[in-house]
Design a protein around this motif. Structure first.
Motif, mmCIF file in Angstrom:
data_model
loop_
_atom_site.group_PDB
_atom_site.id
_atom_site.type_symbol
_atom_site.label_atom_id
_atom_site.label_comp_id
_atom_site.label_asym_id
_atom_site.label_seq_id
_atom_site.Cartn_x
_atom_site.Cartn_y
_atom_site.Cartn_z
ATOM 1 N N GLN A 93 1.594 -2.217 6.928
ATOM 2 C CA GLN A 93 0.162 -2.434 6.773
ATOM 3 C C GLN A 93 -0.185 -2.644 5.309
ATOM 4 O OE1 GLN A 93 -2.236 -2.780 9.234
ATOM 5 N NE2 GLN A 93 -3.389 -3.499 7.446
ATOM 6 N N GLY A 94 0.465 -1.865 4.438
ATOM 7 C CA GLY A 94 0.222 -2.026 3.010
ATOM 8 C C GLY A 94 0.646 -3.397 2.519
ATOM 9 N N LEU A 95 1.788 -3.900 3.017
ATOM 10 C CA LEU A 95 2.248 -5.226 2.628
ATOM 11 C C LEU A 95 1.292 -6.299 3.134
ATOM 12 C CD1 LEU A 95 4.352 -7.042 1.350
ATOM 13 C CD2 LEU A 95 5.656 -6.952 3.488
ATOM 14 N N SER A 96 0.805 -6.129 4.371
ATOM 15 C CA SER A 96 -0.143 -7.102 4.914
ATOM 16 C C SER A 96 -1.428 -7.129 4.099
ATOM 17 C CB SER A 96 -0.456 -6.747 6.375
ATOM 18 O OG SER A 96 -1.437 -7.615 6.909
ATOM 19 N N ASP A 97 -1.920 -5.945 3.723
ATOM 20 C CA ASP A 97 -3.140 -5.878 2.917
ATOM 21 C C ASP A 97 -2.915 -6.510 1.548
ATOM 22 O OD1 ASP A 97 -4.319 -4.561 5.008
ATOM 23 O OD2 ASP A 97 -4.112 -2.559 4.127
ATOM 24 N N ALA A 98 -1.739 -6.249 0.965
ATOM 25 C CA ALA A 98 -1.438 -6.819 -0.353
ATOM 26 C C ALA A 98 -1.361 -8.341 -0.294
ATOM 27 C CB ALA A 98 -0.130 -6.245 -0.880
ATOM 28 N N GLU A 101 -4.879 -9.729 -0.279
ATOM 29 C CA GLU A 101 -5.526 -9.648 -1.583
ATOM 30 C C GLU A 101 -4.948 -10.678 -2.550
ATOM 31 O OE1 GLU A 101 -8.115 -8.036 -2.290
ATOM 32 O OE2 GLU A 101 -8.266 -6.784 -0.494
ATOM 33 N N PHE A 102 -3.627 -10.866 -2.511
ATOM 34 C CA PHE A 102 -3.013 -11.836 -3.416
ATOM 35 C C PHE A 102 -3.416 -13.261 -3.056
ATOM 36 C CE2 PHE A 102 -0.292 -8.420 -4.901
ATOM 37 C CZ PHE A 102 -0.089 -8.777 -6.224
ATOM 38 N N SER A 103 -3.597 -13.549 -1.789
ATOM 39 C CA SER A 103 -4.080 -14.876 -1.394
ATOM 40 C C SER A 103 -5.467 -15.134 -1.984
ATOM 41 C CB SER A 103 -4.118 -14.993 0.131
ATOM 42 O OG SER A 103 -2.819 -14.925 0.674
#
Length: 355
Positions: A93-98, A101-103
Motif C-alpha cells: 500500500q505504501g508503494l502504491s501511494d508513493a 504521489e510521484f506521478s
C-alpha cells in the motif's frame, strides 16, 4: 556458545545492533559475563538472529518483530504468517501511494519546465584573488556528490551576485558553503554548476598569488591565471536552492581544538550504522563541551550521531586550529564554522539512532 562478534558475523547483524536488540528484549543473549559484561549466545539463537536480520531489512516494526520471534519456535505458525502478511500489505500500500504521489510530482515538474526560460545563455566575467578562490574550493570540495543518479550534485555551484562569489557543494548528507570576493561582474545574479573534475583543475590553477579570471559563456566556463587556462562545459542541471537550507540560530556553540578533537574521534568508540557500511561517532553535547561517547539511547536530547568520516572531512576542510561546532537537536544538522568567519561553513546531517 557464540561470542557477540561471532553472532554478528554469522547472523548478519552488527555488534551494535545486537546490543540494541538485547536492551529492547528482542534477542537476549543466553549468558552475560558478570565481570566483563560480554554477551554469549546459544547455537540455536543463530537462526533467530538471521530471521531478525531479514525482518529488519524488510522494515518490519520492532513490536511486530518481537512477536514474530516470540512465536517462531512454537508449533502454531498462524500468528507469524498473519504478521508477515500484514506487513507485506502495508509495504504494498505504501508503494502504491508513493507511485501516485510521484506521478503527480512528475506532472508538476513537466509543467514547470515548460514555462521556465532557459538560463544557459547567461554570461559573466569576474576576477577573484587566487588564494581566496583556492581557499573557498578547499572548503567545499569534500561535500560534492558522487551519486550518478543525482548528476546535478556532482560539482560545485558558482553563485555570482554583485561582488560576491559563493561556492556551494552538497551530496544530500552534508553541505559546504564558502565565499570569495569578486570584481568585474555588474549584471544580475548568475549560477552555474562546475563539474567536479573541472573544479579540481580550477583549484590547481589557483595556486598562485595573483588574480584569476572566471568566465561563463552559455554552457562553457573557463578560468585563466596568467597565460594558463582551463575550460569545459558546466553541468546542464539546476542546483537546489541552498539558501533554503541555511542553518538557523543554534542552541549550543562549542569551540573545539581541532587536533585534540580529531584524535578523540579517531581513537574513540564507534557504532555501525544500519547498513554496517559506515562508522558513527556518538557525540555528547553538554555544558559547553562535545565528547565522543561509547553508547547512548535514541531519546537522549544531548546525544547526536554523525558519520565519523564526514565529520573528519569537515574538520580538515575547516583548515583552522580551532573550529566552532553548532548543535540544535539530535535531528538537526551539525554546523562547523571557523571562529573568524560566519559566511563559510559546512553542515552534516545527523544519523537517526534506532529507537
Amino acid at each position: 556458545m557464540r561470542s557477540i562478534g561471532e553472532m554478528a558475523r554469522d547472523g548478519g547483524l552488527g555488534v551494535s545492533a545486537l546490543r540494541f536488540y538485547d536492551r529492547a528484549g528482542v534477542l537476549v543473549p543466553a549468558w552475560v559475563d558478570p565481570v566483563s559484561g560480554y554477551r554469549w549466545y546459544e547455537p540455536a539463537q543463530l537462526e533467530e538472529a538471521r530471521l531478525l536480520a531479514r525482518l529488519r531489512r524488510a522494515g518490519m516494526p520492532l513490536a511486530d518483530i518481537r512477536l514474530v520471534l516470540a512465536s517462531w519456535s512454537g508449533t502454531d505458525s498462524d500468528l507469524v504468517r498473519k504478521l508477515l502478511d500484514a506487513h507485506l500489505r502495508r509495504l504494498e500500500q505504501g508503494l502504491s501511494d508513493a507511485r501516485s504521489e510521484f506521478s503527480a510530482l512528475r506532472a508538476l515538474i513537466d509543467r514547470q519546465e515548460n514555462v521556465m526560460t532557459s538560463l544557459r545563455t547567461a554570461t559573466a566575467r569576474l576576477t577573484v584573488a587566487a588564494p581566496e578562490l583556492a581557499a573557498a574550493l578547499d572548503t567545499v570540495r569534500f561535500a560534492a556528490g558522487t551519486d550518478p543518479e543525482l548528476p546535478m550534485l556532482g560539482g560545485v555551484l558558482f553563485d555570482i551576485e554583485d561582488e560576491n562569489l559563493h561556492l556551494v557543494a552538497t551530496d544530500r548528507y552534508r553541505m559546504a558553503v564558502a565565499r570569495a570576493g569578486a570584481t568585474g561582474h555588474d549584471g544580475g545574479r548568475v549560477q552555474v554548476v562546475v563539474p567536479a573534475p573541472l573544479t579540481d583543475a580550477m583549484r590547481a590553477l589557483s595556486d598562485g598569488e595573483g588574480p584569476v579570471r572566471f568566465s561563463l559563456d552559455g554552457d562553457r566556463v573557463s578560468l585563466e591565471a596568467g597565460d594558463r587556462q582551463t575550460a569545459g562545459r558546466c553541468l546542464d542541471h539546476d542546483f537546489p536552492d541552498y539558501r533554503r537550507l541555511l542553518p538557523q540560530a543554534a542552541d549550543h556553540r562549542v569551540l573545539v581544538e581541532v587536533a585534540e578533537f580529531r584524535e578523540a574521534l579517531e581513537t574513540g568508540p564507534v557504532r555501525a550504522d544500519e547498513t554496517g557500511a559506515h562508522d558513527l561517532s556518538l557525540l555528547r553535547v553538554e555544558d559547553g563541551t562535545v565528547t565522543p561517547c561509547p553508547d547512548g539511547d535514541a531519546g537522549d536530547p544531548h546525544l547526536v550521531a554523525v558519520n565519523r568520516e564526514f565529520l573528519l572531512d569537515a574538520l580538515t576542510a575547516g583548515a583552522r586550529d580551532r573550529l566552532v561546532l553548532e548543535f540544535t537537536a539530535p535531528t538537526a544538522p551539525i554546523v562547523i564554522r571557523r571562529p573568524d568567519e560566519e559566511s563559510g561553513f559546512s553542515m552534516l546531517m545527523p544519523v537517526r539512532l534506532e529507537d
